[in-house]
Design a protein around this motif. Structure first.
Motif, PDB file in Angstrom:
ATOM      1  N   ASP A  51      30.678   3.326  24.589  1.00 30.67           N
ATOM      2  CA  ASP A  51      29.752   2.192  24.671  1.00 30.67           C
ATOM      3  C   ASP A  51      28.330   2.729  24.732  1.00 30.67           C
ATOM      4  OD1 ASP A  51      28.419  -0.166  25.032  1.00 30.67           O
ATOM      5  OD2 ASP A  51      29.564  -0.817  26.776  1.00 30.67           O
ATOM      6  N   LEU A  52      27.512   2.358  23.770  1.00 34.88           N
ATOM      7  CA  LEU A  52      26.123   2.818  23.712  1.00 34.88           C
ATOM      8  C   LEU A  52      25.177   1.878  24.454  1.00 34.88           C
ATOM      9  CD1 LEU A  52      24.772   5.279  22.276  1.00 34.88           C
ATOM     10  CD2 LEU A  52      24.023   3.681  20.504  1.00 34.88           C
ATOM     11  N   THR A  53      25.694   0.786  24.985  1.00 36.72           N
ATOM     12  CA  THR A  53      24.842  -0.205  25.640  1.00 36.72           C
ATOM     13  C   THR A  53      24.062   0.409  26.799  1.00 36.72           C
ATOM     14  OG1 THR A  53      26.440  -1.916  25.058  1.00 36.72           O
ATOM     15  CG2 THR A  53      24.800  -2.483  26.706  1.00 36.72           C
ATOM     16  N   GLY A  54      24.699   1.312  27.551  1.00 36.68           N
ATOM     17  CA  GLY A  54      24.020   1.943  28.680  1.00 36.68           C
ATOM     18  C   GLY A  54      22.769   2.683  28.253  1.00 36.68           C
ATOM     19  N   LEU A  55      22.835   3.392  27.132  1.00 34.25           N
ATOM     20  CA  LEU A  55      21.657   4.111  26.642  1.00 34.25           C
ATOM     21  C   LEU A  55      20.568   3.144  26.201  1.00 34.25           C
ATOM     22  CD1 LEU A  55      20.181   6.677  25.741  1.00 34.25           C
ATOM     23  CD2 LEU A  55      21.426   6.538  23.573  1.00 34.25           C
ATOM     24  N   LEU A  56      20.963   2.067  25.529  1.00 33.87           N
ATOM     25  CA  LEU A  56      19.966   1.115  25.026  1.00 33.87           C
ATOM     26  C   LEU A  56      19.236   0.388  26.156  1.00 33.87           C
ATOM     27  CD1 LEU A  56      21.905  -0.449  22.008  1.00 33.87           C
ATOM     28  CD2 LEU A  56      20.098   1.279  21.949  1.00 33.87           C
ATOM     29  N   THR A  57      19.880   0.262  27.309  1.00 28.47           N
ATOM     30  CA  THR A  57      19.248  -0.420  28.443  1.00 28.47           C
ATOM     31  C   THR A  57      18.643   0.566  29.441  1.00 28.47           C
ATOM     32  OG1 THR A  57      21.414  -0.496  29.555  1.00 28.47           O
ATOM     33  CG2 THR A  57      20.760  -2.429  28.275  1.00 28.47           C
ATOM     34  N   PRO A 101      25.778  -6.837  21.042  1.00 21.45           N
ATOM     35  CA  PRO A 101      24.674  -7.310  20.186  1.00 21.45           C
ATOM     36  C   PRO A 101      23.283  -6.994  20.706  1.00 21.45           C
ATOM     37  CG  PRO A 101      26.367  -9.006  20.367  1.00 21.45           C
ATOM     38  CD  PRO A 101      26.747  -7.921  21.337  1.00 21.45           C
ATOM     39  N   ILE A 102      23.173  -6.357  21.869  1.00 19.93           N
ATOM     40  CA  ILE A 102      21.861  -5.976  22.383  1.00 19.93           C
ATOM     41  C   ILE A 102      21.155  -5.002  21.442  1.00 19.93           C
ATOM     42  CG2 ILE A 102      22.597  -3.968  23.725  1.00 19.93           C
ATOM     43  CD1 ILE A 102      20.676  -4.850  25.926  1.00 19.93           C
TER      44      ILE A 102
END
Length: 360
Positions: A51-57, A101-102
């Motif tokens: 999950d790349l969401t952690g990096l994007l946030t 979708p972030i």
């Protein structure tokens, strides 16, 4: 996420939970010359991040540094200096990750810094009936989770360990279509840099050059053909790559262009029309349309004093849609996407000739 987890223990893969700049390229000077950096360890492998969401946030500086390291590595070489420690690597590796979708919130930033990745949106149920059925199937399989994960993992290993034969290169016609498809994605994800608070455009808009993106799409379609056991690239293989190209563009813009095709590529649309197509407030859609006009995807059409401003697809964009055949399978209107695009171009040329004739 489950699809990526099924790749555990598959050959030539390297799984990670998170990405950080210090993990990718470490400046730690370990006794004995050991290098803890990850980049040299993933050469010839495919990196899998669940999950790349952690990096994007995460912190903006850390996020940009991480993407900067990845871009340099994707380009073939990365060099970093930490005081007396110098790290230099040449590595070739793949990168697969899942994200919410972030990622669309960071599309402009990633385009400005230089895109390197392709994206694919998995179709999700939208109607109430389909969503309830989707949920019911998940609940019914709840007690079989570990069993199903094992089945997925075994399937992934069988798929990735079998022998693949390289298919024939795409023919000239398909190669030409891939070029137009790359232009479709490049134009929609073009860069428009705006001032953070006033939204004033700071620089002339630009789109990426096509060689890298064209080669990515070409390699992708050949990989799909090889995976399916085709001797040459089939039209069904190209259909998958079209979905990848659409997914790799900003989704608000892609949804707008698709909706305009399905409703009539030759028509003109008001702000309210576009709001209905995209499903977002009119003020938001107006900014998207403005960006598309700056990128020569849309053009503003003449409107009278008492009528609302309207936009339509440019002739160049119609040609791109026609020759890439990006929406061909979705049947734009009754005559199909290509036919509508060609008719639109013919109509525009006839109007231009009449105008010139009237002037004489």
């Amino acid at each position: 996420t489950e699809v990526l987890m099924s790749l555990d223990d598959c050959p030539r893969t390297f799984r990670m939970s998170t990405l950080t700049p210090k993990a990718l390229v470490s400046g730690w000077n370990v006794a004995g010359g050991y290098d803890p950096s990850i980049i040299p360890k993933i050469d010839g492998r495919t990196v899998i991040v669940k999950d790349l969401t952690g990096l994007l946030t995460s912190d903006e500086r850390e996020r940009k540094t991480t993407f900067g390291y990845l871009r340099d590595a994707f380009d073939g070489e990365i060099i970093r200096v930490f005081g007396h420690v110098r790290r230099a690597y040449r590595a070739r590796f793949g990168f697969i990750t899942a994200v919410t979708p972030i990622i669309d919130m960071h599309a402009a930033e990633m385009s400005a810094l230089g895109e390197r990745c392709l994206r694919y949106y998995f179709p999700v149920p939208t109607s109430l009936q389909d969503r309830i059925e989707f949920s019911a199937r998940a609940c019914a399989n709840g007690d079989r989770k570990k069993e199903m994960q094992g089945e997925l993992n075994a399937l992934a290993k069988r798929a990735l360990t079998r022998k693949f034969e390289r298919p024939e290169s795409p023919n000239p016609e398909l190669t030409n279509s891939i070029g137009y498809l790359a232009e479709y994605t490049a134009r929609l994800r073009g860069t428009i840099t705006r001032e953070r608070y006033t939204n004033e455009v700071l620089h002339e808009p630009f789109s990426e050059l096509l060689p890298r993106l064209s080669m990515q799409l070409r390699a992708h379609v050949m990989g799909i053909a090889a995976f399916r056991g085709h001797d040459s690239v089939a039209e069904t293989d190209y259909d998958v790559v079209k979905r990848v190209a659409i997914s790799s563009a900003p989704q608000r813009a892609a949804k707008m262009i698709r909706g305009m095709c399905l409703r009539g590529i030759e028509k003109e649309y008001t702000r309210a029309d576009l709001s209905g197509i995209v499903g977002l407030p009119a003020t938001t859609v107006e900014r998207v349309a403005e960006n598309m006009c700056l990128l020569n995807v849309l053009e503003r059409r003449n409107a009278g004093m008492m009528t609302q401003p309207r936009v339509g697809l440019t002739d160049e964009m119609c040609e791109i849609l026609q020759k890439s055949r990006v929406y061909e399978t979705e049947k734009c209107n009754e005559s199909g996407g290509n036919g509508v695009a060609e008719e639109h171009l013919r109509t525009k040329r006839m109007k231009t000739k009449r105008t010139k004739g009237a002037g004489k």
